[in-house]
Design an enzyme around this catalytic site. Structure first.
Site, PDB file in Angstrom:
ATOM      1  N   TRP A  31     -37.780  13.698 -11.166  1.00 19.81           N
ATOM      2  CA  TRP A  31     -37.228  14.998 -11.581  1.00 19.81           C
ATOM      3  C   TRP A  31     -36.513  15.695 -10.435  1.00 19.81           C
ATOM      4  O   TRP A  31     -35.487  16.338 -10.638  1.00 19.81           O
ATOM      5  CB  TRP A  31     -38.321  15.866 -12.205  1.00 19.81           C
ATOM      6  CG  TRP A  31     -38.885  15.229 -13.444  1.00 19.81           C
ATOM      7  CD1 TRP A  31     -40.152  14.777 -13.635  1.00 19.81           C
ATOM      8  CD2 TRP A  31     -38.178  14.934 -14.667  1.00 19.81           C
ATOM      9  NE1 TRP A  31     -40.288  14.233 -14.891  1.00 19.81           N
ATOM     10  CE2 TRP A  31     -39.095  14.314 -15.546  1.00 19.81           C
ATOM     11  CE3 TRP A  31     -36.862  15.132 -15.103  1.00 19.81           C
ATOM     12  CZ2 TRP A  31     -38.727  13.895 -16.833  1.00 19.81           C
ATOM     13  CZ3 TRP A  31     -36.508  14.711 -16.385  1.00 19.81           C
ATOM     14  CH2 TRP A  31     -37.438  14.100 -17.228  1.00 19.81           C
ATOM     15  N   ASP A  44     -39.588  23.800  -9.679  1.00 20.78           N
ATOM     16  CA  ASP A  44     -39.756  23.213 -11.004  1.00 20.78           C
ATOM     17  C   ASP A  44     -41.253  23.003 -11.200  1.00 20.78           C
ATOM     18  O   ASP A  44     -41.848  22.114 -10.597  1.00 20.78           O
ATOM     19  CB  ASP A  44     -38.995  21.878 -11.067  1.00 20.78           C
ATOM     20  CG  ASP A  44     -39.201  21.143 -12.387  1.00 20.78           C
ATOM     21  OD1 ASP A  44     -39.936  21.650 -13.264  1.00 20.78           O
ATOM     22  OD2 ASP A  44     -38.624  20.041 -12.545  1.00 20.78           O
ATOM     23  N   LYS A  50     -44.868  20.745 -21.602  1.00 18.74           N
ATOM     24  CA  LYS A  50     -45.883  20.088 -20.779  1.00 18.74           C
ATOM     25  C   LYS A  50     -47.214  20.849 -20.808  1.00 18.74           C
ATOM     26  O   LYS A  50     -48.253  20.241 -20.866  1.00 18.74           O
ATOM     27  CB  LYS A  50     -45.409  19.924 -19.333  1.00 18.74           C
ATOM     28  CG  LYS A  50     -44.108  19.153 -19.183  1.00 18.74           C
ATOM     29  CD  LYS A  50     -44.280  17.647 -19.312  1.00 18.74           C
ATOM     30  CE  LYS A  50     -42.969  16.900 -19.511  1.00 18.74           C
ATOM     31  NZ  LYS A  50     -41.903  17.204 -18.570  1.00 18.74           N
TER      32      LYS A  50
END
Ligand SMILES: *Cc1c(COP(=O)(O)O)cnc(C)c1O
Length: 355
Positions: free
Chosen positions: A100, A167, A191
């Site tokens: 990511w 993030d 998530k």
């Protein structure tokens, strides 16, 4: 009976949240209308998004501290771009801790000079780089708090005078941090918060307005702030379910409570991975994620037998990310300790079967 859901994302949500969400689909607020067929500007829905925004700030301890919470669309992936669009004038520093982070770096490169201050690529992202320097003259520093694919997690964050952007898609609301250290936090809902379709962005407003470029409205944080996260139609269902999950978490005792439960779940599983000779951890022990535990089976010829056992035990979502293989047990907030016990029992039974 419901399966033990270790899926990495979209992921498990609390039963009571799913129940309330399904009721709202048929009859929201006893209005005899569905949540998803009313105006997003109706009082009923405006109350929902305002509640979701305030709960997010409250749980993070960021109320009345110059932060705004937004529920946007486009996933965390669009934030990779929006962060740079809104904050990157000349240079930005990024820590590369995996899949990511890499994507965030790729998107931001179009906007200026990127300095990769540290990377764990040399060892397949199996650890968190620790010795790195953030130049004083960058517009911001970006990191990924929890690496969902590799299974590593930042336990500390650097002291720096530049804005800190993070993030937190896969560990937001899972552990106590000094959230005031961060200037911008973003997280895809799916998530640890709700269904896919909403992205939570928490911004310290004073960091905005410093880039010279024109920013298209939909990508402009200030536009979304000025319109109270209602510049266009928000993803009403995802926002509603996120609100319910945040309320669920608050009623349980907030982050301090869930952090203890999450630590217990992770201890239980990692102890078994370390004890059981048929399994081994993949990443550096001090950097292990509390949310996503990655591990391998030591003898690949036994994989089929193990897979059969956990599936029969009602476990879902244990396969590692397609880029890594092996196993990954995602233990998000809503996963009960009992589900982890079921997995550990299967690992122990598997060991006994080999003797
Ligand atoms: C899943 C994930 C993303 C991507 O989220 P999307 O909402 O699918 O764009 C980004 N960062 C992290 C850490 C993730 O776990």
């Amino acid at each position: 009976m419901k399966k033990h859901n270790f899926s990495a994302g979209p992921c498990i949500l609390p039963d009571e949240v799913l129940k309330k969400a399904s009721e709202a689909i048929l009859n929201f607020n006893d209005d005899n209308l569905s949540l998803i067929e009313i105006s997003h500007r109706s009082e009923s829905f405006v109350n929902v998004i305002e509640k979701a925004r305030s709960l997010a700030l409250e749980l993070l301890g960021l109320e009345n501290k110059g932060y705004k919470a937004l529920f946007l669309q486009g996933g965390a992936s669009l934030e990779f771009l929006m962060v740079a669009y809104n904050l990157l004038n000349k240079k930005a520093a990024y820590l590369n801790t995996g899949t990511w982070s890499n994507k965030a770096i790729t998107e931001a490169k179009a906007f200026g000079e990127l300095i990769e201050v540290g990377s764990s690529k040399d060892k397949g992202f199996s650890y968190i780089p620790k010795e790195y320097n953030i130049p004083e003259d960058v517009d911001y520093f970006h990191c990924t708090s929890n690496n969902t694919v590799a299974g590593t997690q930042m336990k500390t964050f650097p002291e720096t005078n530049v804005p800190l952007v993070c993030d937190m898609s896969s560990d937001i609301f899972s552990r106590q941090l000094d959230f005031e250290k961060f200037d911008l936090i973003y997280a895809g809902a799916q998530k640890n918060m709700g269904p896919a379709g909403a992205t939570l962005v928490v911004i310290k407003e004073e960091i905005l307005g410093k880039v010279e470029r024109h920013i298209p409205s939909m990508l402009n944080y200030q536009v979304h702030i000025d319109k109270d996260s209602m510049f266009n139609t928000p993803s009403v269902f995802a926002v509603y379910v996120s609100m319910l999950t945040l309320q669920w978490l608050k009623d349980l005792g907030g982050i301090p409570f869930i952090e203890k439960v999450n630590a217990k779940k992770a201890d239980l599983l990692y102890s078994e991975i370390d004890r059981n000779p048929f399994f081994e951890g993949i990443v550096a022990k001090e950097d292990r994620s509390i949310m996503n535990a990655t591990f391998n089976i030591t003898d690949d010829s036994l994989k089929e037998a193990f897979d059969k056992m956990w599936k029969e035990a009602g476990i879902n979502g244990l396969n590692g990310h397609r880029s890594v293989g092996g196993y990954r047990a995602s233990m998000y907030n809503a996963l009960p300790l009992y589900s982890v016990q079921v997995l550990v029992d299967v690992m122990q039974e598997f060991e006994r079967n080999q003797k």
